[in-house]
Design a protein around this motif. Structure first.
Motif, short mmCIF file in Angstrom:
data_model
loop_
_atom_site.label_atom_id
_atom_site.label_comp_id
_atom_site.label_asym_id
_atom_site.label_seq_id
_atom_site.Cartn_x
_atom_site.Cartn_y
_atom_site.Cartn_z
N MET A 1 -79.32 46.73 -52.67
CA MET A 1 -78.16 47.45 -52.18
C MET A 1 -78.23 47.64 -50.67
O MET A 1 -77.29 47.32 -49.96
N LEU A 2 -79.35 48.17 -50.19
CA LEU A 2 -79.48 48.39 -48.75
C LEU A 2 -79.48 47.08 -47.98
O LEU A 2 -78.93 47.01 -46.88
N LEU A 3 -80.05 46.04 -48.57
CA LEU A 3 -80.07 44.75 -47.91
C LEU A 3 -78.66 44.21 -47.74
O LEU A 3 -78.29 43.76 -46.65
N SER A 4 -77.86 44.29 -48.79
CA SER A 4 -76.48 43.79 -48.69
C SER A 4 -75.67 44.62 -47.70
O SER A 4 -74.84 44.09 -46.96
N LYS A 5 -75.92 45.92 -47.70
CA LYS A 5 -75.21 46.79 -46.75
C LYS A 5 -75.61 46.45 -45.32
O LYS A 5 -74.76 46.41 -44.43
N SER A 6 -76.90 46.19 -45.10
CA SER A 6 -77.35 45.87 -43.75
C SER A 6 -76.80 44.51 -43.31
O SER A 6 -76.50 44.32 -42.13
N VAL A 7 -76.65 43.58 -44.23
CA VAL A 7 -76.06 42.28 -43.90
C VAL A 7 -74.60 42.45 -43.49
O VAL A 7 -74.15 41.86 -42.49
N ILE A 9 -73.16 45.18 -42.29
CA ILE A 9 -73.12 45.87 -41.00
C ILE A 9 -73.52 44.91 -39.88
O ILE A 9 -72.92 44.92 -38.80
N GLY A 10 -74.51 44.06 -40.13
CA GLY A 10 -74.92 43.07 -39.13
C GLY A 10 -73.78 42.14 -38.76
O GLY A 10 -73.59 41.82 -37.58
N LYS A 11 -73.01 41.72 -39.74
CA LYS A 11 -71.85 40.86 -39.47
C LYS A 11 -70.79 41.61 -38.67
O LYS A 11 -70.17 41.06 -37.76
N GLN A 12 -70.58 42.89 -39.02
CA GLN A 12 -69.62 43.70 -38.28
C GLN A 12 -70.06 43.88 -36.83
O GLN A 12 -69.23 43.85 -35.92
N ILE A 13 -71.36 44.06 -36.62
CA ILE A 13 -71.89 44.21 -35.27
C ILE A 13 -71.60 42.94 -34.46
O ILE A 13 -71.14 43.01 -33.32
N GLY A 14 -71.84 41.79 -35.07
CA GLY A 14 -71.56 40.53 -34.39
C GLY A 14 -70.09 40.40 -34.03
O GLY A 14 -69.74 39.97 -32.93
N SER A 15 -69.24 40.81 -34.95
CA SER A 15 -67.80 40.74 -34.71
C SER A 15 -67.38 41.67 -33.57
O SER A 15 -66.60 41.28 -32.70
N TYR A 16 -67.91 42.89 -33.58
CA TYR A 16 -67.56 43.84 -32.52
C TYR A 16 -68.12 43.41 -31.17
O TYR A 16 -67.50 43.64 -30.13
N ARG A 17 -69.29 42.77 -31.15
CA ARG A 17 -69.84 42.26 -29.89
C ARG A 17 -68.92 41.21 -29.29
O ARG A 17 -68.66 41.21 -28.08
N LYS A 18 -68.43 40.31 -30.13
CA LYS A 18 -67.49 39.28 -29.66
C LYS A 18 -66.21 39.92 -29.15
O LYS A 18 -65.67 39.53 -28.12
N ILE A 46 -74.36 50.08 -34.88
CA ILE A 46 -75.78 49.87 -34.56
C ILE A 46 -76.61 51.04 -35.08
O ILE A 46 -77.68 50.85 -35.66
N LEU A 47 -76.12 52.26 -34.90
CA LEU A 47 -76.84 53.43 -35.41
C LEU A 47 -76.94 53.41 -36.93
O LEU A 47 -77.99 53.76 -37.50
N SER A 48 -75.88 52.99 -37.59
CA SER A 48 -75.91 52.89 -39.05
C SER A 48 -76.98 51.89 -39.50
O SER A 48 -77.73 52.16 -40.45
N LEU A 49 -77.06 50.77 -38.84
CA LEU A 49 -78.06 49.77 -39.18
C LEU A 49 -79.47 50.29 -38.91
O LEU A 49 -80.38 50.10 -39.73
N GLN A 50 -79.65 50.99 -37.80
CA GLN A 50 -80.95 51.57 -37.50
C GLN A 50 -81.37 52.59 -38.55
O GLN A 50 -82.54 52.64 -38.93
N LYS A 51 -80.44 53.38 -39.03
CA LYS A 51 -80.76 54.37 -40.08
C LYS A 51 -81.21 53.67 -41.36
O LYS A 51 -82.13 54.13 -42.02
N ILE A 52 -80.56 52.57 -41.70
CA ILE A 52 -80.97 51.82 -42.89
C ILE A 52 -82.37 51.28 -42.71
O ILE A 52 -83.22 51.41 -43.61
#
Length: 58
Positions: A1-7, A9-18, A46-52
């Motif tokens: 569950m946490l792994l899929s959530k972090s994936v 969020i990671g994709k969202q981070i990439g999208s927001y960076r672009k 980023i903070l959400s991912l760090q918390k995970i």
């Protein structure tokens, strides 16, 4: 569950960076309200991912 959530969020981070990069390139300044808003959303993600990550280390 946490792994899929972090994936997700990671994709969202990439999208927001672009999105942030494009907005800065388009506006030419970093203190534009749109850029600040995108940057703040990116910070939240980023903070959400760090918390995970930290919760997994405990």
């Amino acid at each position: 569950m946490l792994l899929s959530k972090s994936v997700i969020i990671g994709k969202q981070i990439g999208s927001y960076r672009k999105k942030l990069y494009s907005a800065v390139k388009r506006k030419g300044v970093i203190n534009d309200p749109e850029i600040i808003e995108i940057s703040q959303e990116l910070d939240k993600l980023i903070l959400s991912l760090q918390k995970i990550v930290l919760s997994e280390k405990i």
